[in-house]
Design an enzyme around this catalytic site. Structure first.
Site, PDB file in Angstrom:
ATOM      1  N   HIS B  28       0.695  -1.328  -0.010  1.00 45.37           N
ATOM      2  CA  HIS B  28      -0.097   0.114   0.129  1.00 45.37           C
ATOM      3  C   HIS B  28       0.960   1.222   0.020  1.00 45.37           C
ATOM      4  O   HIS B  28       0.420   2.524  -0.229  1.00 45.37           O
ATOM      5  CB  HIS B  28      -0.870   0.074   1.154  1.00 45.37           C
ATOM      6  N   ASP B  33      -0.734   3.742   5.161  1.00 43.30           N
ATOM      7  CA  ASP B  33      -0.804   2.738   6.388  1.00 43.30           C
ATOM      8  C   ASP B  33      -0.073   3.136   7.747  1.00 43.30           C
ATOM      9  O   ASP B  33      -0.414   2.753   8.854  1.00 43.30           O
ATOM     10  CB  ASP B  33      -0.644   1.409   5.974  1.00 43.30           C
ATOM     11  N   TYR B 144      -6.707 -13.274  -3.251  1.00 42.61           N
ATOM     12  CA  TYR B 144      -7.872 -12.100  -3.479  1.00 42.61           C
ATOM     13  C   TYR B 144      -8.364 -11.964  -4.924  1.00 42.61           C
ATOM     14  O   TYR B 144      -7.594 -11.837  -5.662  1.00 42.61           O
ATOM     15  CB  TYR B 144      -7.027 -10.723  -3.181  1.00 42.61           C
ATOM     16  N   LYS B 175      -5.711 -17.554   3.230  1.00 42.37           N
ATOM     17  CA  LYS B 175      -6.296 -16.194   3.540  1.00 42.37           C
ATOM     18  C   LYS B 175      -7.171 -15.434   2.889  1.00 42.37           C
ATOM     19  O   LYS B 175      -7.023 -15.275   1.739  1.00 42.37           O
ATOM     20  CB  LYS B 175      -4.977 -15.271   3.908  1.00 42.37           C
ATOM     21  N   SER B 200      -8.627 -12.199   6.382  1.00 43.07           N
ATOM     22  CA  SER B 200      -7.820 -11.174   6.164  1.00 43.07           C
ATOM     23  C   SER B 200      -8.323 -10.112   6.988  1.00 43.07           C
ATOM     24  O   SER B 200      -9.489  -9.609   6.753  1.00 43.07           O
ATOM     25  CB  SER B 200      -7.901 -10.869   4.764  1.00 43.07           C
TER      26      SER B 200
END
Lengths: 264, 264, 264, 264, 264
Positions: B28, B33, B144, B175, B200
């Site tokens: 990110h 973050d 994902y 995950k 997650s």
């Protein structure tokens, strides 16, 4: 548990470094950056040696034909010309093993973060980083955010992103652009953690003070030093510029004092 | 007949797990973050150790420079920045062998299911999974669903698809995102079969209760636990949050009781 | 001169075969095809064992966690989700060596004939086929004509093309769609020559008779049998359906007689 | 420290060279460049031998079937036809090892600088260059700037860029187009540093004088010589042209004197 | 100096050859080219044996299941279906080693000259050619100019280009289309030099005379012979056609005399 060796040793003095970079012939073309003096790699190798640089970064061919073993060598393993348009991609043209054979203490690699080919460079770098460490060599990563989807690469959050990518991808030293001021650059340095940050010199500035102030800002921000090309070898007196840089980097001298000491 | 070893052992306690994830710097960017506290990997490693996390997920460089061998390590083998646009592709930058050398008990890999480059990641993961098992390491798959053609990735059938892909592709732990409620998430857990499902963590929620309820929903649905980053290390008191999570995950305590026990 | 070994032995009884296929979780997603019973691979393995199937086709992860060594295993070496759009490409995620280690007697691979990526799959399959034979394993090829430029895949000439591609590319068994009638399917069987042809079961039909008639048509056309998934494990009584199929495939019984014998 | 061996030895006489190039059959097609005499490789090999050329550059097949071991061989390792449109890419079809087995003293490779596939060729060349040097062979690089985004390839800055790319990428000899005059070509020679520069002969000129003047310009600019094809083997008297070229290259004779000595 | 072995020996009689080609099942589909007789590879193998063909060209699977070791085998190493649109690309599905194991004396490979993927095939072929020669096998190259940017592939200059590409890329035998007349085809043969040229048979002609005249034109032009499929195995009397072809190719008989001797 991880090998906690510090691979940066041969390129550092008290945690600081001054690297002479000379891959611009391939990256920008000789006509863009060179004159009849600095087009000659022998002049650059001599400048590195006499100027007391911590390291010299060369492409494979220049190293093979000119390197003399005196200043520690960072071999740049990938490179591209400035001619192709589209998303930037620079591929490996020199193996780590060959770099070692050419006398390198470190390998260098450029990732264009944000390029549509970022993934190719991330993968290629990954293998390079591992082999470098297995051979006891330092792994230096040039992280340049570039591509159609990428914000301006001196924007502080983008500079910090480059620094962090360097850390997480396993660079021992990460070379990034200056973000414009020491305060914002210190965030990039923090983001890089134990990866050493060196500022990328960039194009020749109008005045020495302008450039030296950036370097001072880097050091104040906690950076380890500088990888510089044009601001040294396009300078009328490269060795004087080298002296000024060493005072700022290794002696923490302020720009005003350094400039006063080296009148032109 | 297949090797029926359970590779998840080192990451599990009574079939449950609480993983601290910290690859967001690359994924990110640090500015998105991090703050001055959690930008420092040492703080995260310390949080993992003191918070009694089952495992810590790091990228190669962070592990190499900070990992201390105390909390079991999941080395994330691939990664990308958030800058490139277009179909997502994340390539391997760390070998399984190097991960083992860095002390990892498990390797992690992200597949963007539905990406136009899904096939590249499926192939790369396949070789990783085999080498991990040959070295006795656990293979953790982040699945994902992402790409121009992919429905919202918290839609229950998409979450279940991610879970099932994890099972069929050989993940020991998969995950996935939370599907919004325990009933629909239990279908995803069923779809994952003997592959352990971890939720997650996602972005920091507005209240602790909101997050803890998701975790409770995961556990009630039969999930094995949680891989959490921001909801712990962006929390003012990470260790208290860790305690709350452990009560839900390992002691099956209800959220109300947990929150009452840890007033803020 | 070529090795004239027949690699299909372990999957055949008197030249006929009934294969239970269970890779739909990855290929279609669990929500599309599964209910709470058949989502569980243990149920499928049990069905294969108790139903007397000639072979069971599983993806790597499902085999690794559930396969018990009783019914001969075909390990599906490649796979993709249904989420990406554009020309279909399914890449190898399991090595032949790993398949053997998981207990497989055969490997399976899908080629999307006519896809813009046909060449990638042709190349990948080529190496798989050779290694399988070197290890004495049977090489099963799913040939599915699919892509923007491809006519409907049950069109007789397209079905025959799939069959022939299987033969020429070295498949021991080629799995193709049914062309709608026995007469046109017999051309596909002829085109496949000494490669054994199995009909692909496809989606659950409205009535048992409809499905069994296709199977009978396949056998009458000279086909070796069937690879079936949904028409068995979505059936309320999978073992009864298995019995019906075995009567048609191994005993050459007509559908009318089989249906009469297994009233529902 | 680098290996400072001079790999150009077998191709040079007093630092100068005259190379006969004959890969036009693949690069341009036989009808574009050949007549019934020069279509025959035996004629070319004979011309190289009798004309006293320093080296002969051939593609793999021509070398394998015609080369007689007399004139030193440069094996061209990559090649393409002129038929495909789009960004140019020429891939390796001959290994360095095979080149050595065919008797080559040097390997040749073309990079289309500025092509959208520049990176593929840079990478492929990198491995070739290293293996060549490990086998003690000379590495010759044809650098041709070409691609939709590339300025005219005889523009002086582009010619100099080609020369410099040759040096930095590790070429021992770099073959580039003539920039039109000796003054601008001397900048290209300077940019190439210790890499030897040879002018690329190009299409047959209207008069001998026109061509010889270019060669003289190259020599005056510091170039090492010439790689010539059509201006020799399309010439009515190839050996006379060879004599003229040798006088200019090896004896520094002026064009006027050379032409006077070889009336036609 | 190069290895001057002649690898074509096992396929030649007095420098001439008659090859039976049978890869059309994969390349065109069975429905396009086959009937119930010639769809059976056993019929083709028998035709090759009884018809006295110099060689038989098969894809991997057909060879593995039908080849009996009598007629010398050319194993076609790459192949594609006719279904994908866009620039043609045919990838290797059989290794040289496996071809040798299947009993082949030669390997075959198709390059679509002018395709946007020409470079992929040039590269793949390069490695095949070297391994074939290292194993003492003949390397046969099908050169078919094809792609959006390519002129009609029977145009004389394009046919000659195909021939020359075969020579320069190292083919021992190059298979090309007929250019329509012996005069223009003789230029293609000249362009191929010491590489043997065989005419590609193409689709069944309306009369035997039409086809035999092309073959005679090939021989008169200096060609080594013919690789024929449909004009033999679609012929009502394949062995009679074989006899006619042998008279023209091996005995230099004129078409008129051959046709008179084999009335239908």
């Amino acid at each position: 548990m991880a090998d906690k060796r510090d691979f940066t040793g041969p390129l550092m003095k008290n945690g600081r470094t001054l690297i002479l970079a000379y891959d611009q012939g391939l990256e920008h073309g000789p006509t863009a950056d060179f004159d009849t003096r600095n087009v000659d790699p022998a002049f650059i190798v001599d400048t590195a040696n006499r100027g007391g640089f911590s390291a010299l970064a060369l492409q494979k061919g220049t190293a093979e034909k000119y390197y003399d073993g005196r200043t520690p060598l960072i071999l740049k393993l990938n490179g591209k010309s400035t001619l192709p348009k589209g998303e930037p991609l620079s591929r490996q043209h020199c193996s780590v093993k060959y770099a070692e054979k050419l006398g390198a203490k470190a390998v260098g690699y450029t990732i264009f973060l944000g390029s549509g080919y970022e993934h190719e460079m991330v993968k290629e770098w990954g293998a390079i980083q591992e082999e470098a460490h297995e051979r006891g060599m330092c792994a230096v990563l040039w992280v340049y955010p570039r591509g159609a989807a990428v914000p301006p690469d001196t924007q502080p959050d983008i500079v910090a992103y480059a620094a962090r990518a360097g850390l997480e991808l396993g660079a021992d030293i990460v070379k990034i652009k200056y973000s414009g001021d020491s305060a914002s650059f210190s965030w990039a340095v923090k983001a890089a953690g134990k990866a050493k940050v060196v500022m990328s010199g960039g194009p020749k500035t109008a005045t020495d003070e302008a450039f030296l102030s950036q370097v001072q800002g880097t050091i104040e921000a906690g950076g380890a030093g500088l990888a510089v090309g044009r601001n040294v070898w396009q300078h009328p007196e490269p060795l004087k510029m080298a002296d000024s840089l060493k005072k700022i980097i290794f002696e923490n001298k302020p720009v005003a004092q350094v400039v006063a000491a080296t009148p032109r």
